[in-house]
Design a protein around this motif. Structure first.
Motif, PDB file in Angstrom:
ATOM      1  N   MET A  46       0.808  -1.148  -0.169  1.00 48.98           N
ATOM      2  CA  MET A  46       0.004   0.095  -0.054  1.00 48.98           C
ATOM      3  C   MET A  46       0.981   1.377   0.026  1.00 48.98           C
ATOM      4  SD  MET A  46      -2.925   1.336   2.889  1.00 48.98           S
ATOM      5  CE  MET A  46      -3.709  -0.620   3.050  1.00 48.98           C
ATOM      6  N   ALA A  47       0.736   2.015  -1.041  1.00 51.47           N
ATOM      7  CA  ALA A  47       1.744   3.124  -1.132  1.00 51.47           C
ATOM      8  C   ALA A  47       0.977   4.337  -0.395  1.00 51.47           C
ATOM      9  CB  ALA A  47       1.884   3.677  -2.528  1.00 51.47           C
ATOM     10  N   THR A  48       1.723   5.340   0.168  1.00 48.26           N
ATOM     11  CA  THR A  48       1.302   6.300   0.933  1.00 48.26           C
ATOM     12  C   THR A  48       1.949   7.548   0.380  1.00 48.26           C
ATOM     13  OG1 THR A  48       2.764   6.252   2.550  1.00 48.26           O
ATOM     14  CG2 THR A  48       0.648   5.287   2.957  1.00 48.26           C
ATOM     15  N   ASN A  49       1.486   8.500   0.597  1.00 52.14           N
ATOM     16  CA  ASN A  49       1.962   9.958   0.068  1.00 52.14           C
ATOM     17  C   ASN A  49       2.561  10.712   1.403  1.00 52.14           C
ATOM     18  OD1 ASN A  49      -0.044  11.688   0.843  1.00 52.14           O
ATOM     19  ND2 ASN A  49      -1.036  10.888  -1.046  1.00 52.14           N
ATOM     20  N   ALA A  50       3.356  11.974   1.049  1.00 51.06           N
ATOM     21  CA  ALA A  50       3.718  12.534   2.350  1.00 51.06           C
ATOM     22  C   ALA A  50       2.669  13.221   2.946  1.00 51.06           C
ATOM     23  CB  ALA A  50       4.725  13.524   1.781  1.00 51.06           C
ATOM     24  N   SER A  51       1.462  13.224   2.569  1.00 52.74           N
ATOM     25  CA  SER A  51       0.484  13.762   3.423  1.00 52.74           C
ATOM     26  C   SER A  51      -0.516  12.638   4.322  1.00 52.74           C
ATOM     27  CB  SER A  51      -0.553  14.616   2.486  1.00 52.74           C
ATOM     28  OG  SER A  51      -1.069  13.751   1.660  1.00 52.74           O
ATOM     29  N   GLU A  52       0.201  11.572   4.326  1.00 53.41           N
ATOM     30  CA  GLU A  52      -0.521  10.583   5.268  1.00 53.41           C
ATOM     31  C   GLU A  52       0.350   9.598   5.771  1.00 53.41           C
ATOM     32  OE1 GLU A  52      -1.950   7.211   1.709  1.00 53.41           O
ATOM     33  OE2 GLU A  52      -3.319   8.878   2.419  1.00 53.41           O
ATOM     34  N   SER A  53      -0.183   8.870   6.986  1.00 57.07           N
ATOM     35  CA  SER A  53       0.658   8.075   7.478  1.00 57.07           C
ATOM     36  C   SER A  53       0.018   6.715   7.663  1.00 57.07           C
ATOM     37  CB  SER A  53       1.253   8.722   9.193  1.00 57.07           C
ATOM     38  OG  SER A  53       2.111   9.886   8.784  1.00 57.07           O
ATOM     39  N   GLN A  54       0.663   5.775   7.728  1.00 55.89           N
ATOM     40  CA  GLN A  54       0.145   4.254   8.086  1.00 55.89           C
ATOM     41  C   GLN A  54      -0.053   3.862   9.541  1.00 55.89           C
ATOM     42  OE1 GLN A  54       1.944   1.711   4.935  1.00 55.89           O
ATOM     43  NE2 GLN A  54      -0.038   2.031   3.993  1.00 55.89           N
ATOM     44  N   TYR A  55      -0.992   3.266  10.169  1.00 64.43           N
ATOM     45  CA  TYR A  55      -1.077   2.844  11.600  1.00 64.43           C
ATOM     46  C   TYR A  55      -1.517   1.512  11.515  1.00 64.43           C
ATOM     47  CZ  TYR A  55      -0.373   7.641  12.461  1.00 64.43           C
ATOM     48  OH  TYR A  55       0.130   8.792  12.758  1.00 64.43           O
ATOM     49  N   VAL A  56      -1.419   0.561  12.574  1.00 60.84           N
ATOM     50  CA  VAL A  56      -1.858  -0.375  12.887  1.00 60.84           C
ATOM     51  C   VAL A  56      -2.995  -0.183  13.666  1.00 60.84           C
ATOM     52  CG1 VAL A  56      -1.817  -2.897  13.738  1.00 60.84           C
ATOM     53  CG2 VAL A  56      -0.008  -2.037  12.383  1.00 60.84           C
ATOM     54  N   THR A  57      -4.367  -0.620  13.394  1.00 62.12           N
ATOM     55  CA  THR A  57      -5.387  -0.230  14.205  1.00 62.12           C
ATOM     56  C   THR A  57      -5.739  -1.601  15.024  1.00 62.12           C
ATOM     57  OG1 THR A  57      -6.927  -0.682  12.473  1.00 62.12           O
ATOM     58  CG2 THR A  57      -6.308   1.675  13.049  1.00 62.12           C
ATOM     59  N   PHE A  58      -6.072  -1.427  16.277  1.00 62.80           N
ATOM     60  CA  PHE A  58      -6.443  -2.490  17.126  1.00 62.80           C
ATOM     61  C   PHE A  58      -7.717  -2.145  18.230  1.00 62.80           C
ATOM     62  CE2 PHE A  58      -2.665  -0.624  18.828  1.00 62.80           C
ATOM     63  CZ  PHE A  58      -3.107  -0.346  20.132  1.00 62.80           C
ATOM     64  N   GLY A  59      -8.147  -3.031  18.853  1.00 59.62           N
ATOM     65  CA  GLY A  59      -9.382  -2.915  19.918  1.00 59.62           C
ATOM     66  C   GLY A  59      -8.859  -3.064  21.240  1.00 59.62           C
ATOM     67  N   LEU A  60      -9.268  -2.418  22.285  1.00 59.84           N
ATOM     68  CA  LEU A  60      -9.171  -2.510  23.646  1.00 59.84           C
ATOM     69  C   LEU A  60     -10.483  -2.237  24.026  1.00 59.84           C
ATOM     70  CD1 LEU A  60      -5.744  -0.735  24.523  1.00 59.84           C
ATOM     71  CD2 LEU A  60      -6.230  -3.381  24.325  1.00 59.84           C
ATOM     72  N   ASP A  61     -11.268  -3.180  24.717  1.00 55.78           N
ATOM     73  CA  ASP A  61     -12.717  -2.913  25.117  1.00 55.78           C
ATOM     74  C   ASP A  61     -13.384  -2.534  23.894  1.00 55.78           C
ATOM     75  OD1 ASP A  61     -14.656  -2.966  26.801  1.00 55.78           O
ATOM     76  OD2 ASP A  61     -14.007  -0.997  27.890  1.00 55.78           O
ATOM     77  N   ASP A  62     -14.198  -1.503  24.119  1.00 47.58           N
ATOM     78  CA  ASP A  62     -14.945  -0.896  22.906  1.00 47.58           C
ATOM     79  C   ASP A  62     -14.314   0.147  22.173  1.00 47.58           C
ATOM     80  OD1 ASP A  62     -16.991  -2.743  23.265  1.00 47.58           O
ATOM     81  OD2 ASP A  62     -18.025  -1.528  24.560  1.00 47.58           O
ATOM     82  N   GLU A  63     -12.879   0.597  22.621  1.00 43.42           N
ATOM     83  CA  GLU A  63     -12.292   1.492  22.062  1.00 43.42           C
ATOM     84  C   GLU A  63     -11.320   1.214  20.789  1.00 43.42           C
ATOM     85  OE1 GLU A  63     -13.192   4.489  23.110  1.00 43.42           O
ATOM     86  OE2 GLU A  63     -14.218   3.541  25.079  1.00 43.42           O
ATOM     87  N   CYS A  64     -11.209   2.013  19.707  1.00 46.05           N
ATOM     88  CA  CYS A  64     -10.035   1.600  18.741  1.00 46.05           C
ATOM     89  C   CYS A  64      -9.014   2.559  18.971  1.00 46.05           C
ATOM     90  CB  CYS A  64     -10.947   2.034  17.620  1.00 46.05           C
ATOM     91  SG  CYS A  64      -9.869   1.603  15.972  1.00 46.05           S
ATOM     92  N   PHE A 114      -7.344  -4.972  13.669  1.00 44.40           N
ATOM     93  CA  PHE A 114      -8.137  -4.557  12.723  1.00 44.40           C
ATOM     94  C   PHE A 114      -7.594  -4.566  11.441  1.00 44.40           C
ATOM     95  CE2 PHE A 114     -10.538  -2.335  16.275  1.00 44.40           C
ATOM     96  CZ  PHE A 114     -11.630  -3.247  16.468  1.00 44.40           C
ATOM     97  N   GLU A 115      -6.696  -3.683  11.343  1.00 40.41           N
ATOM     98  CA  GLU A 115      -6.031  -3.545   9.894  1.00 40.41           C
ATOM     99  C   GLU A 115      -5.112  -2.496   9.949  1.00 40.41           C
ATOM    100  OE1 GLU A 115      -8.818  -1.343   7.397  1.00 40.41           O
ATOM    101  OE2 GLU A 115      -9.445  -0.030   8.858  1.00 40.41           O
ATOM    102  N   VAL A 116      -4.330  -2.483   8.865  1.00 36.35           N
ATOM    103  CA  VAL A 116      -3.394  -1.152   8.675  1.00 36.35           C
ATOM    104  C   VAL A 116      -4.237  -0.155   7.898  1.00 36.35           C
ATOM    105  CG1 VAL A 116      -1.222  -0.285   7.358  1.00 36.35           C
ATOM    106  CG2 VAL A 116      -1.367  -2.658   8.414  1.00 36.35           C
ATOM    107  N   ALA A 117      -4.164   0.975   8.468  1.00 39.98           N
ATOM    108  CA  ALA A 117      -5.106   2.171   7.869  1.00 39.98           C
ATOM    109  C   ALA A 117      -4.241   3.424   7.539  1.00 39.98           C
ATOM    110  CB  ALA A 117      -5.994   2.582   9.052  1.00 39.98           C
TER     111      ALA A 117
END
Length: 163
Positions: free
Chosen positions: A1-19, A101-104
Motif C-alpha cells: 500500500m503506497a502512501t504519500n507525504a500527507s498521510e501516515s500508516q497505522y496498525v489499528t486495534f481494539g481494547l474494550d470498545d475503543e479503537c 483490525f487493519e493497517v489504515a
C-alpha cells in the motif's frame, strides 16, 4: 500500500470498545496470544516474558497500562510485537490487544490533538485522534507510554539494544 507525504500508516486495534492505533513502522509482527513466563514483582501491567524467535520479549497488558480493566483472553486476542525507541535504544515489547483490525492510512491533517478531558484513560499517552466511522481512533504515543521509573527494568534488560 503506497502512501504519500500527507498521510501516515497505522496498525489499528481494539481494547474494550475503543479503537487505538500505533505507527506501522514500529510493529515488527502480530502474533496469536500465548501464555507467558511470569516475572515476580514486576509492574501489574507486565504479564511476563514470551519467546519471540529466540528473544525474550516482555508482554504488556496494554489495557492495564492505559488505566483500563485487565484483559480477558479470547480467540481474537493478539500480541503486537513492537520496537519502541527509548533513551537511544530500541525496546522490544509485546502489546496485548483484544483484536487487531487493519493497517489504515490517515491523512496528517485529519489527526486532531489529544483531548484534555472526556476520556477514560490518561490523555498524556495520546498523540492524536482521528474521526472514523462515526467514532474515534486514538493514536498512542509509545514514547510517552513507556518512559519513567516504572519501565527502567524493561529498558535495562537483554531485550533492549542500541538504536
Amino acid at each position: 500500500m503506497a502512501t504519500n507525504a500527507s498521510e501516515s500508516q497505522y496498525v489499528t486495534f481494539g481494547l474494550d470498545d475503543e479503537c487505538f492505533a500505533v505507527p506501522v513502522e514500529v510493529v515488527r509482527e502480530i502474533l496469536d496470544h500465548e501464555d507467558v513466563f511470569r516475572i515476580p514483582h514486576g509492574p501489574d501491567y507486565l504479564l511476563g516474558l514470551r519467546d519471540v524467535r529466540g528473544q525474550g520479549v516482555p508482554v504488556i497488558d496494554l489495557r492495564l497500562r492505559l488505566g483500563m480493566s485487565g484483559m480477558a483472553k479470547t480467540t481474537h486476542t493478539r500480541v503486537l510485537v513492537i520496537d519502541v525507541p527509548i533513551a537511544g535504544r530500541l525496546l522490544t515489547l509485546g502489546l496485548v490487544a483484544d483484536r487487531v483490525f487493519e493497517v489504515a492510512s490517515f491523512q496528517k491533517d485529519a489527526v486532531e490533538g489529544a483531548p484534555d478531558i472526556g476520556v477514560r484513560w490518561s490523555s498524556e499517552y495520546i498523540s492524536g485522534v482521528v474521526r472514523r466511522n462515526g467514532g474515534f481512533v486514538v493514536i498512542i504515543d509509545l514514547g510517552r507510554l513507556f518512559t519513567g521509573a516504572d519501565v527502567t527494568s524493561l529498558v535495562a534488560g537483554p531485550q533492549a539494544r542500541s538504536a
